[in-house]
Design a protein around this motif. Structure first.
Motif, PDB file in Angstrom:
ATOM      1  N   TRP A 149      19.038  43.869 -13.528  1.00 37.10           N
ATOM      2  CA  TRP A 149      18.314  42.924 -14.389  1.00 37.10           C
ATOM      3  C   TRP A 149      17.561  43.664 -15.489  1.00 37.10           C
ATOM      4  CZ3 TRP A 149      19.387  38.054 -14.985  1.00 37.10           C
ATOM      5  CH2 TRP A 149      19.982  37.348 -13.939  1.00 37.10           C
TER       6      TRP A 149
ATOM      7  N   ILE B  14      14.112  23.973 -17.309  1.00 41.51           N
ATOM      8  CA  ILE B  14      12.696  24.328 -17.178  1.00 41.51           C
ATOM      9  C   ILE B  14      11.788  23.120 -17.436  1.00 41.51           C
ATOM     10  CG2 ILE B  14      10.823  25.607 -18.330  1.00 41.51           C
ATOM     11  CD1 ILE B  14      12.628  28.040 -18.379  1.00 41.51           C
TER      12      ILE B  14
ATOM     13  N   CYS C  25      10.314  35.347 -13.220  1.00 41.10           N
ATOM     14  CA  CYS C  25      10.021  34.707 -14.525  1.00 41.10           C
ATOM     15  C   CYS C  25      10.983  35.116 -15.628  1.00 41.10           C
ATOM     16  CB  CYS C  25       8.599  35.022 -14.956  1.00 41.10           C
ATOM     17  SG  CYS C  25       8.307  36.797 -15.224  1.00 41.10           S
TER      18      CYS C  25
ATOM     19  N   PRO D 294      12.262  36.618 -18.920  1.00 40.66           N
ATOM     20  CA  PRO D 294      11.477  36.882 -20.134  1.00 40.66           C
ATOM     21  C   PRO D 294      10.316  35.915 -20.345  1.00 40.66           C
ATOM     22  CG  PRO D 294      13.645  35.999 -20.674  1.00 40.66           C
ATOM     23  CD  PRO D 294      13.603  36.100 -19.185  1.00 40.66           C
TER      24      PRO D 294
ATOM     25  N   SER E  72      12.010  42.800 -11.843  1.00 35.64           N
ATOM     26  CA  SER E  72      12.540  43.680 -12.887  1.00 35.64           C
ATOM     27  C   SER E  72      11.422  44.042 -13.876  1.00 35.64           C
ATOM     28  CB  SER E  72      13.679  42.965 -13.618  1.00 35.64           C
ATOM     29  OG  SER E  72      13.815  43.443 -14.939  1.00 35.64           O
TER      30      SER E  72
ATOM     31  N   ASN F 115      12.801  29.244 -11.591  1.00 33.18           N
ATOM     32  CA  ASN F 115      14.015  28.751 -12.247  1.00 33.18           C
ATOM     33  C   ASN F 115      15.162  29.743 -12.038  1.00 33.18           C
ATOM     34  OD1 ASN F 115      15.449  26.884 -13.877  1.00 33.18           O
ATOM     35  ND2 ASN F 115      15.161  28.185 -15.689  1.00 33.18           N
ATOM     36  N   PHE F 116      16.191  29.341 -11.297  1.00 32.51           N
ATOM     37  CA  PHE F 116      17.384  30.161 -11.005  1.00 32.51           C
ATOM     38  C   PHE F 116      17.011  31.509 -10.400  1.00 32.51           C
ATOM     39  CE2 PHE F 116      18.866  27.550 -14.716  1.00 32.51           C
ATOM     40  CZ  PHE F 116      19.668  26.709 -13.971  1.00 32.51           C
TER      41      PHE F 116
END
Ligand code: SAM
Length: 306
Positions: free
Chosen positions: A16, A36, A60, A62, A89, A144-145
């Motif tokens: 990542w 989102i 999160c 970016p 990451s 989210n994902f």
């Protein structure tokens, strides 16, 4: 180094890190960011952001979840609230830190948005080990994902449950369908035999994370209550299939490295070509002539009642 499993597939923090800039500039905008706004609306419906204490953005990336919460709810977030933007990451966390610095420079001193950005803390943290956070210390979680791709989604859910305060709410998402992955798989099946290499298996999302019933059961088993689910269309529109194929194969995203890591530059060009052909053959076109690669996200929100 921590790593995550895509079913039979490893995605490490290092992977990542490599793709963080590309992800921030491209993939994270659409389709990843489409769900989102649905997630934050689910959060606000269950527990209004006006009563937020600590908001936790898990995995999160970016920082699109963080940014969406601030742009939508800066007027209602209470003065004492804070946002923890966490990812395993470092590359992703650095991007959030840079965005935060840029926001602090560009927004006026008096703006409420700036006040909230000031209280954003970008932190390196693994979703399956939130031990830096005390029990019952968080009001809202957005993921989210993320959960489905961790080494132990069950642990990630248990950790989310642990850090949530009573009446706290967690909203997460996964993919029910990604046509770009289906087509990439077909392109790989077409191309690999010609390279004299065995066709690699495409990473797949564990079946329970690909449908509303499965995710609702996972959340329920973890101890979440009042679980609510919904499907959201989140397609990628490729105006230029050739350019898109080139960009996607070159992105370093874990969605493509299962192919690109084992091929030469020349072989990658061939898969690109096959992928472009698949898009032209299979995808419907929208009114602007763009090729629509269908994507369906599945969203879930669950509450802590104790
Ligand atoms: C598909 S991206 C989604 C990023 C962001 N939530 C968004 O909506 O753009 C998945 C993110 O989850 C992070 N991630 C994967 N496994 C993780 C884990 N075990 N702990 C924390 N973050 C993780 C990745 O580094 C990556 O930033």
């Amino acid at each position: 180094m921590s790593s995550t499993t895509h079913h039979n597939f490893k995605v490490s923090a290092a992977d990542w890190n490599k793709t963080s800039s590309n992800y921030a500039a491209n993939i994270s905008k659409a389709p990843m960011s489409i769900p989102i706004f649905h997630l934050i609306s689910l959060l606000d419906t269950h527990l209004p952001f006006s009563s937020a204490t600590t908001i936790l953005d898990v995995g999160c990336g970016p920082g699109n979840g963080t940014a969406a919460i601030i742009s939508t709810f800066h007027d209602t977030l209470p003065p004492g609230s804070q946002i923890l933007s966490t990812d395993f990451s470092e590359g992703m966390v650095d991007i959030v830190a840079r965005t935060r610095r840029a926001k602090l420079e560009e927004l006026s001193e008096e703006s409420k948005e700036r006040e909230i950005w000031e209280k954003v803390q970008p932190l390196v943290m693994d979703a399956t080990d939130l031990s830096p956070l005390p029990d019952a210390s968080v009001s809202h979680i957005i993921a989210n994902f993320v959960f489905f791709m961790t080494e132990s989604p069950e642990k990630a859910l248990t950790e989310a449950l642990r850090v949530l305060q009573p009446q706290g709410i967690c909203a997460c998402s996964s993919w029910a369908r990604c046509q770009w992955m289906e087509l990439l798989d077909l392109a790989a099946q077409r191309s690999f035999p010609g390279f004299g290499k065995p066709v690699h298996e495409m990473p797949v999302i564990a079946p329970q994370w690909t449908n509303a019933e499965g995710i609702a059961t996972l959340l329920d088993n973890a101890g979440f209550r009042d679980v609510q689910t919904e499907y959201v269309e989140a397609p990628i529109v490729a105006q230029d299939p050739e350019g898109f194929a080139k960009f996607f194969l070159g992105s370093g995203n874990p969605a493509v490295t299962w192919i690109t890591d084992v091929l030469s530059e020349e072989e990658i060009r061939e898969v690109e070509k096959a992928f472009e052909e698949m898009i032209r053959e299979v995808c419907e076109r929208n009114e602007e002539g763009g090729y629509v690669l269908a994507g369906t996200a599945v969203l879930a929100a669950g509450k802590v009642l104790h």
